[in-house]
Write an enzyme that holds these catalytic residues in place. Structure first.
Site, PDB file in Angstrom:
ATOM      1  N   SER A 160       0.762  -1.063  -0.194  1.00 17.21           N
ATOM      2  CA  SER A 160      -0.218   0.576   0.136  1.00 17.21           C
ATOM      3  C   SER A 160       0.762   0.917   0.154  1.00 17.21           C
ATOM      4  O   SER A 160       1.620   2.295  -0.758  1.00 17.21           O
ATOM      5  CB  SER A 160      -0.767   0.004   1.288  1.00 17.21           C
ATOM      6  OG  SER A 160      -1.859   1.429   0.522  1.00 17.21           O
TER       7      SER A 160
ATOM      8  N   HIS B  95       4.049  14.641   5.499  1.00 17.22           N
ATOM      9  CA  HIS B  95       4.302  15.972   5.496  1.00 17.22           C
ATOM     10  C   HIS B  95       4.528  16.831   6.819  1.00 17.22           C
ATOM     11  O   HIS B  95       4.359  16.216   8.590  1.00 17.22           O
ATOM     12  CB  HIS B  95       2.735  16.223   5.480  1.00 17.22           C
ATOM     13  CG  HIS B  95       1.838  14.783   4.238  1.00 17.22           C
ATOM     14  ND1 HIS B  95       1.994  15.892   3.614  1.00 17.22           N
ATOM     15  CD2 HIS B  95       0.812  14.749   4.406  1.00 17.22           C
ATOM     16  CE1 HIS B  95       1.071  14.461   3.000  1.00 17.22           C
ATOM     17  NE2 HIS B  95       0.258  13.814   3.469  1.00 17.22           N
TER      18      HIS B  95
ATOM     19  N   CYS C  80      -2.078  -3.065   3.412  1.00 19.03           N
ATOM     20  CA  CYS C  80      -3.014  -4.297   3.027  1.00 19.03           C
ATOM     21  C   CYS C  80      -2.682  -5.547   3.723  1.00 19.03           C
ATOM     22  O   CYS C  80      -1.483  -5.911   4.090  1.00 19.03           O
ATOM     23  CB  CYS C  80      -2.855  -4.441   1.232  1.00 19.03           C
ATOM     24  SG  CYS C  80      -3.608  -2.953   0.290  1.00 19.03           S
TER      25      CYS C  80
END
Length: 132
Positions: free
Chosen positions: A68, A73, A88
């Site tokens: 995945s 940030h 996943c």
């Protein structure tokens, strides 16, 4: 699509100088931690923001994984960051690998405070489903 989504709001980081502000260093950290945990990076895109004087500012980035993704940030002006690691668990349980990446990236940022959320994604087995 069952999986595990780890989410963190990370405050007052005390990491090595530059980690929140230097795209190359943050990308190298995230990709290396994914590899070390046994996940499979397929590619990465990290963007370097510049301030009004053209100096390096925050960074935003993603590592796309076969399992995945990782997204990060940074806000170096306040020493803060956000981190998402989603895996996943289709062909194997990657939860431990996700937790390892999550912990190691947070550890490298050396925050004074972390708000964490853990979300189990997908459908629960019928015997575990909650009736509404």
């Amino acid at each position: 699509m069952n999986g595990l989504h780890l989410i963190a709001d990370i405050y007052s980081c005390q990491s090595e100088p530059g980690l929140l502000i230097e795209r190359e260093r943050l990308e190298a950290l995230c990709v290396a931690q994914c590899n070390e945990a046994g996940l499979t990076p397929l590619g990465a895109y990290f963007y370097q923001f510049l301030d009004e004087q053209g100096e390096a500012a925050g960074v935003t980035g993603t590592v796309v994984l076969a399992e995945s993704h990782l997204a990060i940030h940074t806000w170096p002006e306040t020493g803060d960051a956000t981190l998402d690691v989603y895996v996943c668990n289709f062909s194997r349980d990657n939860s431990g690998r996700a937790r390892q990446v999550f912990q190691r990236v947070i550890g490298a940022l050396a925050p004074q405070e972390v708000v964490r959320h853990e979300v189990i994604r997908g459908r629960l087995p019928v015997n575990e489903a909650v009736a509404s």
